[in-house]
Design a protein around this motif. Structure first.
Motif, mmCIF file in Angstrom:
data_model
loop_
_atom_site.group_PDB
_atom_site.id
_atom_site.type_symbol
_atom_site.label_atom_id
_atom_site.label_comp_id
_atom_site.label_asym_id
_atom_site.label_seq_id
_atom_site.Cartn_x
_atom_site.Cartn_y
_atom_site.Cartn_z
ATOM 1 N N GLN A 6 0.825 -1.196 0.000
ATOM 2 C CA GLN A 6 0.000 0.000 0.000
ATOM 3 C C GLN A 6 0.866 1.256 0.000
ATOM 4 N N ALA A 7 0.208 2.395 -0.014
ATOM 5 C CA ALA A 7 0.923 3.664 0.061
ATOM 6 C C ALA A 7 1.470 3.867 1.473
ATOM 7 N N ILE A 8 2.503 4.684 1.572
ATOM 8 C CA ILE A 8 3.104 4.987 2.856
ATOM 9 C C ILE A 8 2.113 5.796 3.692
ATOM 10 N N PRO A 9 1.849 5.410 4.937
ATOM 11 C CA PRO A 9 0.891 6.141 5.779
ATOM 12 C C PRO A 9 1.294 7.600 5.948
ATOM 13 N N PRO A 10 0.317 8.512 5.969
ATOM 14 C CA PRO A 10 0.630 9.942 6.093
ATOM 15 C C PRO A 10 0.790 10.372 7.555
#
Length: 390
Positions: free
Chosen positions: A118-122
């Protein structure tokens, strides 16, 4: 801050991203930073961690053996060594939709890996330098200088002095632990006073003469060692199963990839990754000794399999556990170090079960001369996932 560089000595000094510059959710990103190794040893250029985990979601480290890129708490080793006293521009690029993670040094792509995640957590915390709590035990700490840390929400090529649109090299973004962690240097590439002089040639910190139109590959020193096998796309990956993405959006102009991830759901031939801390008496152990210890612990042989609580279950019904790879920060004369371990189990189990059994197995396999313990969580990963364009 065109004439300002970060001076980072071990884990004593570091920079932190201020709250006003929160990290957003990005499905594409490019992160670049200029690095100069002043004193050889283990060093950390930057690390980004979400509030949910102590391990980096994104990061860049190095030592005398290699560069290491962190992505979603998994460390990827790149057998590339930066030369001391020379400036190098190092970039990490992440494309979630194309499942790619790549490393670029001095304008040249040196490694690209397939990572299905997944995308890197913000909204996490970003540090330049080594955080005191993350100081590797026993490793000789190096000293580095950093310049122009920048981040963009794309995969494009950016100008030598172009500031980042997500995070830039600007005083409003950064807080510094002490005055000695920062230094003014009029010889730096993007000093405004230097840029005002126009297109005339100027002297770089590497003692080479360049103009403002010189390509980045020529502007920075090529003095880094890259085995020829790393210049092409590498299928060797470490992919956390728990980080698999369901993102299906299309990218205009970028071909979608079809990846065979069946092994991540298979009940057979499962791969697992873990990090271990090693302590050795007398400081005379090598990476091979650590490999032997791990093999003894997880190889379903000897007393470790008989006495290890829970491990005997893995050694039944042909559930053979085999150590595939052990990679330690220190290779020889080990007293304290950390190592990455990749294991293969002929029959899949949960990572939680393997961790419970592994703690006991490593304890039983150790002796008065060498001991190892698991750091953090054991994760199931994929190996040699092959992708093709649709």
């Amino acid at each position: 801050m065109g004439d300002i560089k970060a001076v980072l000595n071990g884990c004593e000094d570091y920079w932190t991203l201020q709250d006003r510059a929160a990290m957003p959710l990005l499905f594409k990103m490019t992160v670049c930073v200029d690095i100069r190794v002043v004193v050889p040893g283990a060093w950390v250029a930057f690390s980004y961690s979400s509030i949910y985990t102590p391990r980096p979601e994104l990061g860049l480290e190095g030592d005398d053996e290699a560069l290491y890129g962190w992505l979603l708490r998994v460390r990827h080793r790149f057998p590339i060594r930066l030369s001391s006293t020379q400036w190098h521009r190092v970039c990490l690029r992440r494309d979630v939709l194309r499942n790619s993670f790549s490393l670029e040094v001095d304008g040249k792509m040196v490694a690209e890996r397939t990572v299905i995640a997944q995308a890197i957590p913000p909204s996490g915390s970003l540090w330049l330098g080594c955080r005191p709590r993350d100081q590797p035990p026993g490793a000789m700490q190096g000293e580095i200088e950093l310049y122009l840390f920048r981040m963009w929400p794309d995969l494009g090529d950016h100008g030598l002095c172009e500031d980042g649109t997500v995070i830039g090299w600007n005083s409003q973004y950064w807080g510094v632990t002490s005055a000695k962690a920062t230094q003014r240097d009029p010889r730096l590439l993007c000093d405004r006073r230097r840029l005002r002089r126009g297109p005339r040639a100027f002297q770089s910190v590497n003692s080479g003469v360049y103009s403002d139109t010189t390509p980045v590959a020529r502007l920075f020193s090529p003095s880094f060692e890259v085995p020829s096998t790393t210049t092409t796309s590498s299928p060797l990956i470490a992919t956390p199963v728990t980080q698999r993405s369901n993102q299906t959006s299309k990218v205009t102009g970028s071909p979608l990839l079809n990846c065979n991830i069946s092994q991540l759901c298979s009940s057979k031939s499962a791969y697992f990754w873990m990090s271990i801390s090693v302590n050795a008496k007398n400081g005379n152990k090598t990476e091979k000794d650590v490999h032997n210890l791990v093999s003894k612990a997880f190889g379903c042989k000897g007393d470790a399999a008989k006495k290890g609580t829970g491990l005997i279950d893995f050694c039944q019904s042909d559930r053979q556990l085999q150590s595939l790879q052990v990679n330690c920060s220190a290779k020889r004369n080990i007293s304290e170090t950390t190592c990455d371990v990749l294991l293969q189990l002929s029959y899949a189990v949960s990572a939680c079960e393997l961790q419970h059994a592994g703690v006991s197995a490593l304890q039983q396999a150790g002796d008065q001369q060498i001991q190892a313990t698991i750091i953090g969580e054991v994760e199931r990963v994929g190996l040699e996932i092959i992708c093709s364009q649709r």
